[in-house]
Enzyme design. Sequence first.
Site, PDB file in Angstrom:
ATOM      1  N   HIS A  26      34.076 -14.003   5.397  1.00 41.41           N
ATOM      2  CA  HIS A  26      33.562 -12.744   4.852  1.00 41.41           C
ATOM      3  C   HIS A  26      33.404 -11.691   5.961  1.00 41.41           C
ATOM      4  O   HIS A  26      33.946 -10.590   5.885  1.00 41.41           O
ATOM      5  CB  HIS A  26      32.217 -13.006   4.158  1.00 41.41           C
ATOM      6  CG  HIS A  26      31.607 -11.789   3.531  1.00 41.41           C
ATOM      7  ND1 HIS A  26      31.715 -11.514   2.185  1.00 41.41           N
ATOM      8  CD2 HIS A  26      30.892 -10.761   4.063  1.00 41.41           C
ATOM      9  CE1 HIS A  26      31.097 -10.363   1.920  1.00 41.41           C
ATOM     10  NE2 HIS A  26      30.579  -9.884   3.046  1.00 41.41           N
ATOM     11  N   GLU A  27      32.672 -12.065   6.999  1.00 39.97           N
ATOM     12  CA  GLU A  27      32.430 -11.095   8.082  1.00 39.97           C
ATOM     13  C   GLU A  27      33.728 -10.741   8.800  1.00 39.97           C
ATOM     14  O   GLU A  27      33.898  -9.622   9.280  1.00 39.97           O
ATOM     15  CB  GLU A  27      31.371 -11.610   9.062  1.00 39.97           C
ATOM     16  CG  GLU A  27      29.991 -11.896   8.443  1.00 39.97           C
ATOM     17  CD  GLU A  27      29.418 -10.755   7.604  1.00 39.97           C
ATOM     18  OE1 GLU A  27      29.729  -9.579   7.902  1.00 39.97           O
ATOM     19  OE2 GLU A  27      28.670 -11.037   6.642  1.00 39.97           O
ATOM     20  N   HIS A  63      35.293  -7.851   7.118  1.00 42.88           N
ATOM     21  CA  HIS A  63      34.697  -6.589   7.585  1.00 42.88           C
ATOM     22  C   HIS A  63      35.237  -6.247   8.979  1.00 42.88           C
ATOM     23  O   HIS A  63      35.559  -5.101   9.286  1.00 42.88           O
ATOM     24  CB  HIS A  63      33.172  -6.718   7.677  1.00 42.88           C
ATOM     25  CG  HIS A  63      32.460  -6.729   6.353  1.00 42.88           C
ATOM     26  ND1 HIS A  63      32.559  -5.699   5.448  1.00 42.88           N
ATOM     27  CD2 HIS A  63      31.616  -7.630   5.781  1.00 42.88           C
ATOM     28  CE1 HIS A  63      31.806  -5.970   4.379  1.00 42.88           C
ATOM     29  NE2 HIS A  63      31.231  -7.141   4.553  1.00 42.88           N
TER      30      HIS A  63
END
Length: 502
Positions: free
Chosen positions: A264-265, A268
């Site tokens: 997920h990160e 980003h």
Amino acid sequence: MGQKLAALKERLGTISDINSSLAMISWDQETYMPPGAAKFRGYQLATLGRLSHELFTADETGTLLDAAAKEVKGLDYDSDDASLIRIVKRDYELARKLPSSLVAEFAQVTTAAKEAWKEAYHTSKFSTFQPHLEKVLALTIKKAEAYGYKDHIYDPLLDEYEPGMKTAHVSKIFSDLKPHLVSLVEQISERAPSDDSCIHLDFDEQAQLKFGNETIAEFGFDFKRGRQDLSHHPFCSGFTSDDVRLTTRVERDFLSPCLFGLFHECGHGLYEQGVRENLARTLLADGTSLGVHESQSRMWENIVGRSRGFWKFCYPKIQKAFPAQLKSLPMETFYRAINRVKPSLIRVEADEVTYNLHIMLRFELETQMVSGKIAVKDLPKLWNAKVEEYLGIKPSNDTEGVLQDIHWSMGGIGYFSTYALGNLMSAQLYERAQKDISGLGKQIESGKFDGLLSWLRKKIHVHGRKFTANELLERVTGEPLQSRSYLNYIKTKFSDIYGELD
Ligand code: ZN
């Protein structure tokens, strides 16, 4: 370059240097700062925040913006310089609309509200938080009035996180999607549940981190221009596109938080690392909105990271990393475990099917709260009724219900919807990527991610904040935000796992 534009860029460069230094000491606060340093770190954060705000909202910035606007007249809408003037002007006008007395009062009220929320959360007593939330709400309404709006008082609040997105558009999308999701949850709840015990065994923490980091490096995260550390709440902070920090957390008896948290990160982080270099130090070197940012994290976490194709490539690797736990386990059992659908009370633990329902209920309550249709004191009751209606389960106390998120105590009314918008955008964008990139599925099955990454770079990342979410979606997919792609994605994926769903 015109003289005024050059002067404006120099000023924005200074502001952006202050902002990235601010981000760096905030990152440090969440990762390595010794606890005793909290008091003076508070001063440092406040000072840098004030300097940045003062420089940005000063009359001089406005004068330079107007003069530079004349110099860029005639440039294409999507050129860097025309976009710079357009976006910075929007930020400037918004920042000047809030009186500093309101900003100060907001900071004071939310500081107290955060403390009250913590206590209320730990004792499961909404009444402790209620008077504080009433104050936050009153100030939020004042803030919306100060920003001004045409159609809905929630518009300017949503706009803070998702520029240009309208309440009516989001309402329509959510109300179209909701009955389908509620029905899918009902159907899946009647089927045999997946067994997820295989991801709840004993997994060495260092081995989890090593495996996760090796995998995100394969996705394309550049560790020469970024790093990974541990923090209580995972986040990604890009100081510049050449210095992007990811954090994660590790649980010894649960594989998902570290692994999918890192995916997920990383999503980003790839966005931040992909912003074009000539936008550096302009205030445009960031994601276009929280929703678009979340579309990138959700794509790598879920659409890629929880797909069968990806695990065809990655399962032998994770078996090798954890032979005692996974060597004799069939891939299909693992795949079903990481994609288990089970209605739960807590948003952050929700799966892909139920997640958006958690957001919709918050969006409905927020819009009704700010338009005066419901009272803060009735929130626990209204919350529980919606959870039961949408998910078929009931919170047994307020900690599992209305008190579970910190956002409202921080004044973040308007924030939640961006999580769901990000999910929808991720599916809409990926559907397009599948049309544009021939053999994308096969590429992912063989561990080749550069096709997808370069597509995302070219279509989304390089632009930084130049476009709004809907502008970007229209440029890339030919239509503004819609929920069709997401519903198709969910139905196809989970029909395959749980049997035909409609
Ligand atoms: Zn995120």
